[in-house]
Scaffold this motif. Structure first.
Motif, PDB file in Angstrom:
ATOM      1  N   ALA A 159       0.832  -1.202   0.000  1.00  0.00           N
ATOM      2  CA  ALA A 159       0.000   0.000   0.000  1.00  0.00           C
ATOM      3  C   ALA A 159       0.869   1.257   0.000  1.00  0.00           C
ATOM      4  CB  ALA A 159      -0.930  -0.007   1.213  1.00  0.00           C
ATOM      5  N   MET A 160       1.967   1.230   0.744  1.00  0.00           N
ATOM      6  CA  MET A 160       2.874   2.386   0.785  1.00  0.00           C
ATOM      7  C   MET A 160       3.489   2.642  -0.591  1.00  0.00           C
ATOM      8  SD  MET A 160       2.879   3.763   3.842  1.00  0.00           S
ATOM      9  CE  MET A 160       4.430   4.441   4.430  1.00  0.00           C
ATOM     10  N   LYS A 161       3.787   1.583  -1.350  1.00  0.00           N
ATOM     11  CA  LYS A 161       4.292   1.761  -2.714  1.00  0.00           C
ATOM     12  C   LYS A 161       3.282   2.537  -3.550  1.00  0.00           C
ATOM     13  CE  LYS A 161       6.981  -2.521  -2.993  1.00  0.00           C
ATOM     14  NZ  LYS A 161       7.053  -3.828  -3.672  1.00  0.00           N
ATOM     15  N   TYR A 162       2.019   2.149  -3.410  1.00  0.00           N
ATOM     16  CA  TYR A 162       0.957   2.847  -4.135  1.00  0.00           C
ATOM     17  C   TYR A 162       0.909   4.309  -3.733  1.00  0.00           C
ATOM     18  CZ  TYR A 162      -3.668   4.725  -5.006  1.00  0.00           C
ATOM     19  OH  TYR A 162      -4.710   5.553  -5.366  1.00  0.00           O
ATOM     20  N   TYR A 163       0.972   4.612  -2.449  1.00  0.00           N
ATOM     21  CA  TYR A 163       0.884   6.001  -2.002  1.00  0.00           C
ATOM     22  C   TYR A 163       2.106   6.816  -2.428  1.00  0.00           C
ATOM     23  CZ  TYR A 163      -3.404   4.999   0.420  1.00  0.00           C
ATOM     24  OH  TYR A 163      -4.694   4.657   0.692  1.00  0.00           O
ATOM     25  N   ARG A 164       3.281   6.193  -2.490  1.00  0.00           N
ATOM     26  CA  ARG A 164       4.457   6.910  -3.008  1.00  0.00           C
ATOM     27  C   ARG A 164       4.269   7.221  -4.498  1.00  0.00           C
ATOM     28  NH1 ARG A 164       7.029   3.420   0.733  1.00  0.00           N
ATOM     29  NH2 ARG A 164       7.524   1.905  -0.902  1.00  0.00           N
ATOM     30  N   LEU A 166       1.333   7.623  -5.931  1.00  0.00           N
ATOM     31  CA  LEU A 166       0.315   8.667  -5.965  1.00  0.00           C
ATOM     32  C   LEU A 166       0.921  10.032  -5.653  1.00  0.00           C
ATOM     33  CD1 LEU A 166      -2.633   9.231  -6.524  1.00  0.00           C
ATOM     34  CD2 LEU A 166      -3.159   8.612  -4.164  1.00  0.00           C
ATOM     35  N   LEU A 167       1.893  10.086  -4.744  1.00  0.00           N
ATOM     36  CA  LEU A 167       2.590  11.353  -4.475  1.00  0.00           C
ATOM     37  C   LEU A 167       3.329  11.845  -5.720  1.00  0.00           C
ATOM     38  CD1 LEU A 167       3.998  10.868  -0.864  1.00  0.00           C
ATOM     39  CD2 LEU A 167       2.244  12.509  -1.597  1.00  0.00           C
ATOM     40  N   ARG A 168       3.904  10.927  -6.492  1.00  0.00           N
ATOM     41  CA  ARG A 168       4.567  11.336  -7.735  1.00  0.00           C
ATOM     42  C   ARG A 168       3.540  11.852  -8.747  1.00  0.00           C
ATOM     43  NH1 ARG A 168       7.102   6.389  -7.004  1.00  0.00           N
ATOM     44  NH2 ARG A 168       6.370   5.587  -8.999  1.00  0.00           N
ATOM     45  N   LEU A 169       2.375  11.240  -8.796  1.00  0.00           N
ATOM     46  CA  LEU A 169       1.302  11.721  -9.669  1.00  0.00           C
ATOM     47  C   LEU A 169       0.859  13.119  -9.237  1.00  0.00           C
ATOM     48  CD1 LEU A 169      -0.777  11.376 -11.940  1.00  0.00           C
ATOM     49  CD2 LEU A 169      -2.237  10.183 -10.302  1.00  0.00           C
ATOM     50  N   ILE A 170       0.711  13.308  -7.935  1.00  0.00           N
ATOM     51  CA  ILE A 170       0.329  14.616  -7.409  1.00  0.00           C
ATOM     52  C   ILE A 170       1.380  15.658  -7.795  1.00  0.00           C
ATOM     53  CG2 ILE A 170       0.011  15.948  -5.286  1.00  0.00           C
ATOM     54  CD1 ILE A 170      -1.177  13.272  -4.079  1.00  0.00           C
ATOM     55  N   GLU A 171       2.646  15.283  -7.657  1.00  0.00           N
ATOM     56  CA  GLU A 171       3.726  16.198  -8.037  1.00  0.00           C
ATOM     57  C   GLU A 171       3.657  16.534  -9.529  1.00  0.00           C
ATOM     58  OE1 GLU A 171       8.502  15.952  -8.391  1.00  0.00           O
ATOM     59  OE2 GLU A 171       7.664  15.371  -6.448  1.00  0.00           O
ATOM     60  N   ALA A 172       3.320  15.544 -10.360  1.00  0.00           N
ATOM     61  CA  ALA A 172       3.176  15.795 -11.799  1.00  0.00           C
ATOM     62  C   ALA A 172       2.028  16.762 -12.075  1.00  0.00           C
ATOM     63  CB  ALA A 172       2.967  14.486 -12.550  1.00  0.00           C
ATOM     64  N   LEU A 173       0.964  16.661 -11.294  1.00  0.00           N
ATOM     65  CA  LEU A 173      -0.141  17.613 -11.423  1.00  0.00           C
ATOM     66  C   LEU A 173       0.298  19.005 -10.983  1.00  0.00           C
ATOM     67  CD1 LEU A 173      -3.163  15.528 -10.086  1.00  0.00           C
ATOM     68  CD2 LEU A 173      -2.913  16.446 -12.391  1.00  0.00           C
ATOM     69  N   GLU A 174       0.974  19.067  -9.847  1.00  0.00           N
ATOM     70  CA  GLU A 174       1.375  20.365  -9.288  1.00  0.00           C
ATOM     71  C   GLU A 174       2.402  21.085 -10.158  1.00  0.00           C
ATOM     72  OE1 GLU A 174       0.667  19.395  -4.543  1.00  0.00           O
ATOM     73  OE2 GLU A 174       2.637  19.011  -5.417  1.00  0.00           O
ATOM     74  N   THR A 175       3.307  20.345 -10.774  1.00  0.00           N
ATOM     75  CA  THR A 175       4.366  20.963 -11.581  1.00  0.00           C
ATOM     76  C   THR A 175       3.962  21.151 -13.039  1.00  0.00           C
ATOM     77  OG1 THR A 175       5.370  18.833 -12.131  1.00  0.00           O
ATOM     78  CG2 THR A 175       6.177  19.963 -10.133  1.00  0.00           C
ATOM     79  N   GLY A 176       2.876  20.525 -13.443  1.00  0.00           N
ATOM     80  CA  GLY A 176       2.446  20.615 -14.837  1.00  0.00           C
ATOM     81  C   GLY A 176       3.058  19.541 -15.725  1.00  0.00           C
ATOM     82  N   LYS A 177       3.890  18.662 -15.163  1.00  0.00           N
ATOM     83  CA  LYS A 177       4.508  17.601 -15.967  1.00  0.00           C
ATOM     84  C   LYS A 177       3.467  16.638 -16.536  1.00  0.00           C
ATOM     85  CE  LYS A 177       9.089  17.591 -13.912  1.00  0.00           C
ATOM     86  NZ  LYS A 177      10.093  16.841 -13.155  1.00  0.00           N
ATOM     87  N   ILE A 178       2.302  16.588 -15.916  1.00  0.00           N
ATOM     88  CA  ILE A 178       1.242  15.710 -16.409  1.00  0.00           C
ATOM     89  C   ILE A 178       0.879  16.047 -17.856  1.00  0.00           C
ATOM     90  CG2 ILE A 178      -0.682  17.143 -15.575  1.00  0.00           C
ATOM     91  CD1 ILE A 178      -0.668  13.349 -15.375  1.00  0.00           C
TER      92      ILE A 178
END
Length: 187
Positions: A159-164, A166-178
């Protein structure tokens, strides 16, 4: 909406109907994301209003109390969907829509997801510490308990792997890399 003044009554009514359809749709869509339909409608109204609005004008236009408007504005400000703006000659707070739907999406989900991820990771970290303490206390002789604890530890680590991730996905949203992976639609 003042910009409709001077239009023929038929044109103004048709434009108002078209706008109301979009405003209703925005309200219903926001409800899917956990924001009340009335706050979604408020955003829709502000979206079509050309320029800043006050709580008084929102309240009068939407037929809702100033308290409800204030709470809705606070929600939209927290989600970075509107900005508080300054207007020369006005002492009342005024608000304006941030018209970038991509930024609104990114901000909304990154804010919501980050809160959930941080809470979940904190709970899981605490549980992992407790499980590891139990493993040390139980000793190797209690094979059944050790097996159970190792199984729980493995599940939490997955589960922690998934949340890490998800944090990278959130960072991609926040930085615009998405938008490098899923580009914005150009005109």
């Amino acid at each position: 909406m003042n910009e409709l003044e001077g239009l023929s009554p038929d044109v103004a009514a048709r434009l108002t109907k078209a706008r109301e359809r979009v405003i209703d749709s925005i309200g219903k869509n926001m409800d899917l994301y956990g924001i009340t339909q009335s706050v979604g409608r408020m955003y829709g109204y502000m979206y079509f209003h050309n320029g800043p609005v006050t709580l008084d004008s929102l309240s009068a236009s939407m037929g809702m109390s100033k308290t409800s408007m204030s709470n809705g504005v606070r929600t939209l400000l927290d989600l970075k969907m509107i900005d508080k703006v300054w207007s020369k000659g006005s002492r009342k707070d005024q608000y304006e829509v941030v018209p970038d739907w991509y930024a609104n999406f990114s901000d909304f989900f990154s804010i919501r997801w980050r809160k959930a991820v941080e809470a979940n990771m904190s709970a899981m970290s605490r549980s992992l510490r407790e499980i590891r303490e139990l493993m040390a206390e139980a000793g190797a002789e209690d094979e059944r308990l050790q097996s159970l604890l190792k199984s729980d530890e493995a599940k939490i680590n997955e589960a922690m792997k998934y949340y890490r991730w998800l944090l990278r996905l959130i960072e991609a949203l926040e930085t615009g890399k998405i938008f490098e992976l899923v580009p914005k639609e150009e005109e």
